[in-house]
Design an enzyme around this catalytic site. Structure first.
Site, short mmCIF file in Angstrom:
data_model
loop_
_atom_site.label_atom_id
_atom_site.label_comp_id
_atom_site.label_asym_id
_atom_site.label_seq_id
_atom_site.Cartn_x
_atom_site.Cartn_y
_atom_site.Cartn_z
N ASP A 158 0.63 9.63 -5.44
CA ASP A 158 -0.13 8.54 -4.85
C ASP A 158 -1.49 8.55 -5.57
OD1 ASP A 158 -1.08 6.64 -2.92
OD2 ASP A 158 -2.10 8.30 -1.93
N LEU A 159 -2.22 7.46 -5.53
CA LEU A 159 -3.52 7.43 -6.22
C LEU A 159 -4.69 7.63 -5.25
CD1 LEU A 159 -5.24 6.84 -8.77
CD2 LEU A 159 -5.00 4.41 -8.24
N ASP A 160 -4.88 6.62 -4.39
CA ASP A 160 -6.03 6.66 -3.49
C ASP A 160 -5.88 7.79 -2.48
OD1 ASP A 160 -7.01 4.47 -4.78
OD2 ASP A 160 -6.25 3.03 -3.33
N THR A 179 -10.85 6.30 -3.12
CA THR A 179 -11.38 4.94 -3.10
C THR A 179 -11.45 4.37 -1.68
OG1 THR A 179 -9.15 4.19 -3.50
CG2 THR A 179 -10.58 4.29 -5.41
N LYS A 231 -5.01 3.18 5.15
CA LYS A 231 -4.68 4.00 3.98
C LYS A 231 -3.21 3.84 3.59
CE LYS A 231 -8.28 7.44 4.11
NZ LYS A 231 -8.64 8.85 4.28
N GLY A 232 -2.99 3.56 2.33
CA GLY A 232 -1.62 3.45 1.82
C GLY A 232 -0.95 2.11 2.13
N ARG A 278 -2.61 -4.66 0.55
CA ARG A 278 -3.79 -5.50 0.84
C ARG A 278 -3.51 -6.48 1.98
NH1 ARG A 278 -5.49 -8.42 -4.37
NH2 ARG A 278 -5.14 -6.30 -5.11
N SER A 320 1.32 4.03 -6.51
CA SER A 320 0.22 3.56 -5.67
C SER A 320 0.49 2.15 -5.18
CB SER A 320 -1.08 3.57 -6.48
OG SER A 320 -2.10 2.91 -5.77
N ALA A 321 0.14 1.91 -3.93
CA ALA A 321 0.28 0.56 -3.37
C ALA A 321 -0.75 -0.38 -3.96
CB ALA A 321 0.13 0.62 -1.86
N LYS A 355 4.85 0.86 1.41
CA LYS A 355 4.99 2.09 2.19
C LYS A 355 4.86 1.69 3.66
CE LYS A 355 2.57 4.43 -1.58
NZ LYS A 355 1.34 5.05 -2.06
N GLU A 372 1.21 12.72 -1.37
CA GLU A 372 0.60 11.63 -0.62
C GLU A 372 -0.47 12.12 0.35
OE1 GLU A 372 0.28 8.58 0.41
OE2 GLU A 372 1.68 7.47 -0.84
N ASP A 373 -1.42 11.22 0.67
CA ASP A 373 -2.42 11.56 1.69
C ASP A 373 -2.26 10.72 2.96
OD1 ASP A 373 -3.32 9.17 0.36
OD2 ASP A 373 -5.19 9.42 1.46
P1 B16 Z 1 -5.22 -3.03 -3.52
P2 B16 Z 1 -2.53 4.20 -2.48
C1 B16 Z 1 -3.54 1.98 -1.37
O1 B16 Z 1 -3.48 2.88 -2.42
C2 B16 Z 1 -4.77 2.22 -0.50
O2 B16 Z 1 -4.68 3.47 0.14
C3 B16 Z 1 -4.86 1.14 0.54
O3 B16 Z 1 -6.01 1.33 1.35
C4 B16 Z 1 -4.94 -0.24 -0.15
O4 B16 Z 1 -4.99 -1.29 0.79
C5 B16 Z 1 -3.70 -0.39 -1.04
O5 B16 Z 1 -3.66 0.68 -1.97
C6 B16 Z 1 -3.70 -1.71 -1.80
O6 B16 Z 1 -4.77 -1.73 -2.70
O7 B16 Z 1 -5.90 -3.96 -2.56
O8 B16 Z 1 -6.17 -2.45 -4.56
O9 B16 Z 1 -3.98 -3.63 -4.15
O10 B16 Z 1 -3.06 5.12 -1.43
O11 B16 Z 1 -1.11 3.74 -2.27
O12 B16 Z 1 -2.79 4.69 -3.88
MG MG Z 2 -3.22 7.24 -0.60
#
Ligand code: B16
Ligand code: MG
Length: 220
Positions: free
Chosen positions: A8-10, A16, A44-45, A48, A115-116, A146, A170-171
């Site tokens: 996972d990234l964030d 972030t 988280k995860g 958008r 990452s989402a 997810k 994952e977090d």
């Molecule tokens: P974006 P991950 C997720 O990343 C974030 O945890 C989540 O808060 C965010 O809404 C989602 O990505 C979408 O991000 O708006 O930049 O497309 O934890 O899956 O790496």
């Molecule tokens: Mg995450």
């Protein structure tokens, strides 16, 4: 045998969450919905649009906006978020992650990003980690976010590996569920309570150690 690790990234590679929080909070202010960091944990995860839906529901405004208006709100949030992530540098890689990636490379364990975030590739670029990842799943190609297992299954497929050959890290609770439903070994980063469904968890990224992870994986 372990052949791939899907990250996972964030919250795992960099943090972030604060930028997402600031950007959503600003959008919330415009439409009269206020929330705190505790509520932000629920985002988280989560994709958008799903995050926006949760915020609107929290503010009692779930039915107040058309599809187009929601798209506009999500767009505005993302514009603000994109400005904020310009400040990310390699110094923002979370503790222990560089070492873990290097150890994986040495052991020829292949790496993928699940990452989402549609901003994932930009963030990885800013962290100067693009070359380390053989695969970056494009979340725009997925039908379900997810906790659906699709993103982890897709990452394994793009690596050409089976679920049994991969580990997911994952977090977010939604992320651990996603890994488990993909029938992969799940490694969590977070509190004992939020990571109770993970096959193995650590409290902080600096405790992520390849040897330890391999041992847990082999003894599962
Ligand atoms: P974006 P991950 C997720 O990343 C974030 O945890 C989540 O808060 C965010 O809404 C989602 O990505 C979408 O991000 O708006 O930049 O497309 O934890 O899956 O790496
Ligand atoms: Mg995450």
């Amino acid at each position: 045998m372990l052949k791939g690790i899907i990250f996972d990234l964030d919250g795992v590679i960099t943090d972030t969450a604060e930028y997402h929080y600031v950007a959503w909070k600003e959008m919330g202010k415009k439409i009269g919905i206020d929330f705190d960091r505790d509520f932000n944990e629920n985002l988280k995860g989560i994709s958008r649009m799903d995050s926006l839906e949760r915020i609107l529901e929290y503010g009692g405004k779930a039915n107040d906006y058309s599809r187009e208006e929601k798209e506009e709100l999500a767009y505005e949030k993302n514009e603000q978020y994109k400005k904020l992530i310009k400040q990310i540098t390699p110094a923002n890689i979370l503790p222990g992650i560089k070492q873990l990636l290097e150890d994986c490379q040495q052991k020829e364990i292949r790496l993928a990003l699940a990452s989402a975030s549609k901003n994932g590739p930009v963030i990885v670029e800013r962290l100067e980690l693009t070359e380390q990842f053989e695969v970056i799943v494009d979340p725009a190609t997925l039908e379900n976010g997810k906790p659906d297992p699709e993103i982890f299954l897709k990452a394994a497929e793009l690596l050409g590996l089976s679920s049994e050959e991969c580990i997911g890290i994952e977090d977010a609770e939604a992320g651990i569920e996603s890994i488990n439903r993909a029938r992969m070994f799940s490694v969590g980063v977070g509190s004992a309570d939020s990571m109770k469904e993970a096959n193995y968890f650590v409290k902080d990224t600096n405790e992520l150690n390849l040897k330890k992870i391999l041992k847990k994986f082999e003894n599962q």
